[in-house]
Design a protein around this motif. Structure first.
Motif, PDB file in Angstrom:
ATOM      1  N   HIS A   1       0.825  -1.196   0.000  1.00  0.00           N
ATOM      2  CA  HIS A   1       0.000   0.000   0.000  1.00  0.00           C
ATOM      3  C   HIS A   1       0.871   1.263   0.000  1.00  0.00           C
ATOM      4  O   HIS A   1       0.610   2.214  -0.753  1.00  0.00           O
ATOM      5  CB  HIS A   1      -0.917  -0.002   1.212  1.00  0.00           C
ATOM      6  CG  HIS A   1      -1.895   1.123   1.216  1.00  0.00           C
ATOM      7  ND1 HIS A   1      -1.674   2.306   1.889  1.00  0.00           N
ATOM      8  CD2 HIS A   1      -3.083   1.267   0.582  1.00  0.00           C
ATOM      9  CE1 HIS A   1      -2.700   3.121   1.690  1.00  0.00           C
ATOM     10  NE2 HIS A   1      -3.564   2.506   0.904  1.00  0.00           N
ATOM     11  N   ARG A   2       1.875   1.249   0.854  1.00  0.00           N
ATOM     12  CA  ARG A   2       2.783   2.400   0.911  1.00  0.00           C
ATOM     13  C   ARG A   2       3.475   2.596  -0.440  1.00  0.00           C
ATOM     14  O   ARG A   2       3.622   3.724  -0.931  1.00  0.00           O
ATOM     15  CB  ARG A   2       3.842   2.179   2.001  1.00  0.00           C
ATOM     16  CG  ARG A   2       4.822   3.333   2.138  1.00  0.00           C
ATOM     17  CD  ARG A   2       5.834   3.068   3.220  1.00  0.00           C
ATOM     18  NE  ARG A   2       6.368   1.733   3.104  1.00  0.00           N
ATOM     19  CZ  ARG A   2       6.146   0.777   4.007  1.00  0.00           C
ATOM     20  NH1 ARG A   2       5.462   1.027   5.091  1.00  0.00           N
ATOM     21  NH2 ARG A   2       6.640  -0.423   3.815  1.00  0.00           N
ATOM     22  N   PHE A   3       3.893   1.501  -1.060  1.00  0.00           N
ATOM     23  CA  PHE A   3       4.584   1.569  -2.344  1.00  0.00           C
ATOM     24  C   PHE A   3       3.670   2.104  -3.437  1.00  0.00           C
ATOM     25  O   PHE A   3       4.041   2.994  -4.218  1.00  0.00           O
ATOM     26  CB  PHE A   3       5.091   0.165  -2.702  1.00  0.00           C
ATOM     27  CG  PHE A   3       6.229   0.172  -3.683  1.00  0.00           C
ATOM     28  CD1 PHE A   3       6.025  -0.168  -5.012  1.00  0.00           C
ATOM     29  CD2 PHE A   3       7.510   0.502  -3.281  1.00  0.00           C
ATOM     30  CE1 PHE A   3       7.062  -0.169  -5.922  1.00  0.00           C
ATOM     31  CE2 PHE A   3       8.570   0.508  -4.194  1.00  0.00           C
ATOM     32  CZ  PHE A   3       8.337   0.170  -5.504  1.00  0.00           C
ATOM     33  N   LEU A   4       2.439   1.590  -3.483  1.00  0.00           N
ATOM     34  CA  LEU A   4       1.503   2.032  -4.517  1.00  0.00           C
ATOM     35  C   LEU A   4       1.141   3.506  -4.369  1.00  0.00           C
ATOM     36  O   LEU A   4       1.034   4.221  -5.378  1.00  0.00           O
ATOM     37  CB  LEU A   4       0.220   1.180  -4.467  1.00  0.00           C
ATOM     38  CG  LEU A   4       0.355  -0.321  -4.770  1.00  0.00           C
ATOM     39  CD1 LEU A   4      -1.022  -0.976  -4.740  1.00  0.00           C
ATOM     40  CD2 LEU A   4       1.053  -0.574  -6.082  1.00  0.00           C
ATOM     41  N   THR A   5       0.973   3.960  -3.125  1.00  0.00           N
ATOM     42  CA  THR A   5       0.612   5.369  -2.966  1.00  0.00           C
ATOM     43  C   THR A   5       1.778   6.281  -3.331  1.00  0.00           C
ATOM     44  O   THR A   5       1.566   7.380  -3.840  1.00  0.00           O
ATOM     45  CB  THR A   5       0.096   5.680  -1.541  1.00  0.00           C
ATOM     46  OG1 THR A   5       1.039   5.206  -0.579  1.00  0.00           O
ATOM     47  CG2 THR A   5      -1.240   4.998  -1.308  1.00  0.00           C
ATOM     48  N   ALA A   6       3.006   5.789  -3.109  1.00  0.00           N
ATOM     49  CA  ALA A   6       4.157   6.576  -3.561  1.00  0.00           C
ATOM     50  C   ALA A   6       4.155   6.679  -5.092  1.00  0.00           C
ATOM     51  O   ALA A   6       4.399   7.738  -5.668  1.00  0.00           O
ATOM     52  CB  ALA A   6       5.463   5.948  -3.076  1.00  0.00           C
ATOM     53  N   LEU A   7       3.886   5.571  -5.772  1.00  0.00           N
ATOM     54  CA  LEU A   7       3.833   5.595  -7.237  1.00  0.00           C
ATOM     55  C   LEU A   7       2.683   6.467  -7.719  1.00  0.00           C
ATOM     56  O   LEU A   7       2.796   7.153  -8.741  1.00  0.00           O
ATOM     57  CB  LEU A   7       3.687   4.170  -7.787  1.00  0.00           C
ATOM     58  CG  LEU A   7       4.884   3.232  -7.517  1.00  0.00           C
ATOM     59  CD1 LEU A   7       4.595   1.837  -8.050  1.00  0.00           C
ATOM     60  CD2 LEU A   7       6.150   3.792  -8.154  1.00  0.00           C
ATOM     61  N   GLU A   8       1.577   6.448  -6.995  1.00  0.00           N
ATOM     62  CA  GLU A   8       0.437   7.291  -7.358  1.00  0.00           C
ATOM     63  C   GLU A   8       0.801   8.768  -7.252  1.00  0.00           C
ATOM     64  O   GLU A   8       0.417   9.575  -8.106  1.00  0.00           O
ATOM     65  CB  GLU A   8      -0.745   6.974  -6.446  1.00  0.00           C
ATOM     66  CG  GLU A   8      -1.986   7.791  -6.777  1.00  0.00           C
ATOM     67  CD  GLU A   8      -3.106   7.558  -5.781  1.00  0.00           C
ATOM     68  OE1 GLU A   8      -2.806   7.223  -4.617  1.00  0.00           O
ATOM     69  OE2 GLU A   8      -4.275   7.707  -6.171  1.00  0.00           O
ATOM     70  N   THR A   9       1.523   9.110  -6.204  1.00  0.00           N
ATOM     71  CA  THR A   9       1.927  10.511  -6.020  1.00  0.00           C
ATOM     72  C   THR A   9       2.676  11.010  -7.250  1.00  0.00           C
ATOM     73  O   THR A   9       2.569  12.171  -7.637  1.00  0.00           O
ATOM     74  CB  THR A   9       2.799  10.652  -4.760  1.00  0.00           C
ATOM     75  OG1 THR A   9       2.040  10.228  -3.632  1.00  0.00           O
ATOM     76  CG2 THR A   9       3.261  12.083  -4.558  1.00  0.00           C
ATOM     77  N   HIS A  10       3.455  10.130  -7.867  1.00  0.00           N
ATOM     78  CA  HIS A  10       4.222  10.511  -9.052  1.00  0.00           C
ATOM     79  C   HIS A  10       3.516  10.193 -10.355  1.00  0.00           C
ATOM     80  O   HIS A  10       4.137  10.261 -11.422  1.00  0.00           O
ATOM     81  CB  HIS A  10       5.585   9.801  -9.030  1.00  0.00           C
ATOM     82  CG  HIS A  10       6.474  10.253  -7.919  1.00  0.00           C
ATOM     83  ND1 HIS A  10       7.020  11.526  -7.881  1.00  0.00           N
ATOM     84  CD2 HIS A  10       6.914   9.625  -6.806  1.00  0.00           C
ATOM     85  CE1 HIS A  10       7.759  11.637  -6.786  1.00  0.00           C
ATOM     86  NE2 HIS A  10       7.710  10.507  -6.121  1.00  0.00           N
TER      87      HIS A  10
END
Lengths: 259, 259
Positions: free
Chosen positions: A44-53
């Motif tokens: 979840h943390r990884f996906l939201t980081a990718l979403e931010t970018h």
DNA sequence: GAAGCGGTTCCACATAGTGGAACTCCTCTA
DNA sequence: TAGAGGAGTTCCACTATGTGGAACCGCTTC
């Protein structure tokens, strides 16, 4: 097979993004967690980081994750970065105007063939595909041309790791027959394909040589079998050769690959 | 402005990949190290990890780094992932057949407008561009249509952070005039542009509404001023409206956005 | 109304990644 | 031809990043 580098987070990013395909363009968090073998909190943390970018996006309605438009931007820049496509495009447009069929520019990449440019004929019945599309290297004129000029150990690796699956009624699935075909292609300097990848399709392709003498891309023309004649095939081969030669010269190859 | 997330390595990856542009598609290790403010050993390890995954490639002849074809593959999947492009493409082809001009499908993305599909007319003098191309949101018919339906705070953020640079002889650079223009676009339901982004170019565009009533994309037609007439402009607007409506219905919008 | 499941947040803990120094290799100049 | 300088490459003691289980929230279904 997944590669491992000294930057584990980059490896993970590739594993995540490679989960998305034409067959499955959207994943829920739980599905992806199971697919990748990662705890949901970590993922979840990884996906939201990718979403931010904007590398991924999450549809608020169905909570499913999809690839983001940032990749489209980088993909376009990637295709443009060598200058090959920019140089090839007007030549491909002339090819399409003359042949009235779709022209395709492809490169070999990691046991696959990737389309980096296409100019489609506006004939309603036509070969159509998208830039970024990838194909098996053993079937189809453009693919076979690229495979024909690979080092032997790479050909062996393809046969061993990708295999020669039957994609259509005329796909070559026997390694010995394929090698014969690749030798023929090197000898005659072009490839021809009839219903090896798609029912009702045919095409021809020739290699584009680079400054160091290697094959950097293939240029091909493809269309429906209903418009095939042997004379047209020979004309298309000659036209592709000329197009390939012009592109070679423009990208700095000595003699444009004609020795 | 660079975003920061809880996965610093992802942030760094974006910083690295965003260094590559149309203006500078290739970097040496030292140049990139200076550009990003990273020690060469750190950057070198990172770049070789990206190279292993074909996200970057390094030309052995000049030792320069360029974006890799893996991004092209992901970019194509990203463009296909919502289904919008797949649905829109045949409708765009009809639009091109009728108008004899280039049709463009664009979306709004992070203070920019990104082209996710194009169908070019085969007229030798034409508007040409690549999928993945990004543009300023304040100039050009497709861009203005997308900007017109953004929340006011996003419009303010664009004006403040991107600014309204003059791109061509008719670019609107005054915020008040731009807001008036955006209000007019919302009122009349289409945008028109003459030499706002490119000398000698004109175009029209209409919004495509999604299932939740918001604008998900713009569809536009563009061509050279030499083929402009007011009558053609009106015809093109009507044709774009119909195309936008058909796409809206197909992606599940109630009434295709015509309320 | 309760159970179950998907998604989200927190923090003690474990692993991943850092970056300066030393090295190799190549090019250019004296 | 040799030396200097700069770009690229590798190593490892050290530092920073990221982990993932548990607890929580919200929604759907029975």
């Amino acid at each position: 097979m997944a590669k491992v580098t000294s930057v584990k987070t980059v490896d993970r990013l590739v594993a995540v993004l490679d989960s998305f395909s034409s067959e499955k363009p959207a994943w829920s968090l739980t599905e992806l967690s199971q697919q990748l073998g990662l705890p949901k909190s970590t993922l979840h943390r990884f996906l939201t980081a990718l979403e931010t970018h904007s590398i991924l996006r999450c549809d608020p309605r169905d909570k499913r994750w999809r690839l983001g438009y940032r990749l489209l931007i980088w993909g376009n820049l990637a295709a443009e970065s060598s200058g090959l496509r920019h140089i090839a495009r007007p030549i491909m447009e002339e090819l399409v105007a003359t042949t009235r069929e779709t022209a395709i520019l492809t490169v070999y990449h990691q046991q696959e063939v990737v389309c980096i440019e296409k100019v489609e004929t506006n004939h309603p019945v036509r070969m159509t595909l998208q830039v970024g599309t990838r194909r098996f290297p053993h079937a189809g004129a453009s693919s076979k041309v690229l495979m024909a000029y690979l080092p032997e150990e790479e050909v062996q690796a393809i046969i061993r790791e990708k295999g020669l699956p039957r994609l259509c009624v005329n796909t070559i699935t026997d390694p010995r027959r394929l090698r014969e075909e690749l030798a023929r292609i090197r000898e005659q300097g072009y490839a021809e394909s009839h219903e090896e990848t798609d029912l009702g399709a045919w095409g021809v392709a020739t290699p584009i040589f680079g400054p160091d003498g290697g094959v950097v891309a293939a240029i091909g023309v493809a269309g429906p079998r209903s418009r095939y004649t042997e004379q047209r095939a020979q004309e298309f081969v000659a036209l592709c050769r000329q197009a390939a030669h012009r592109i070679s010269v423009l990208i700095g190859a000595k003699q444009g690959g004609l020795e």
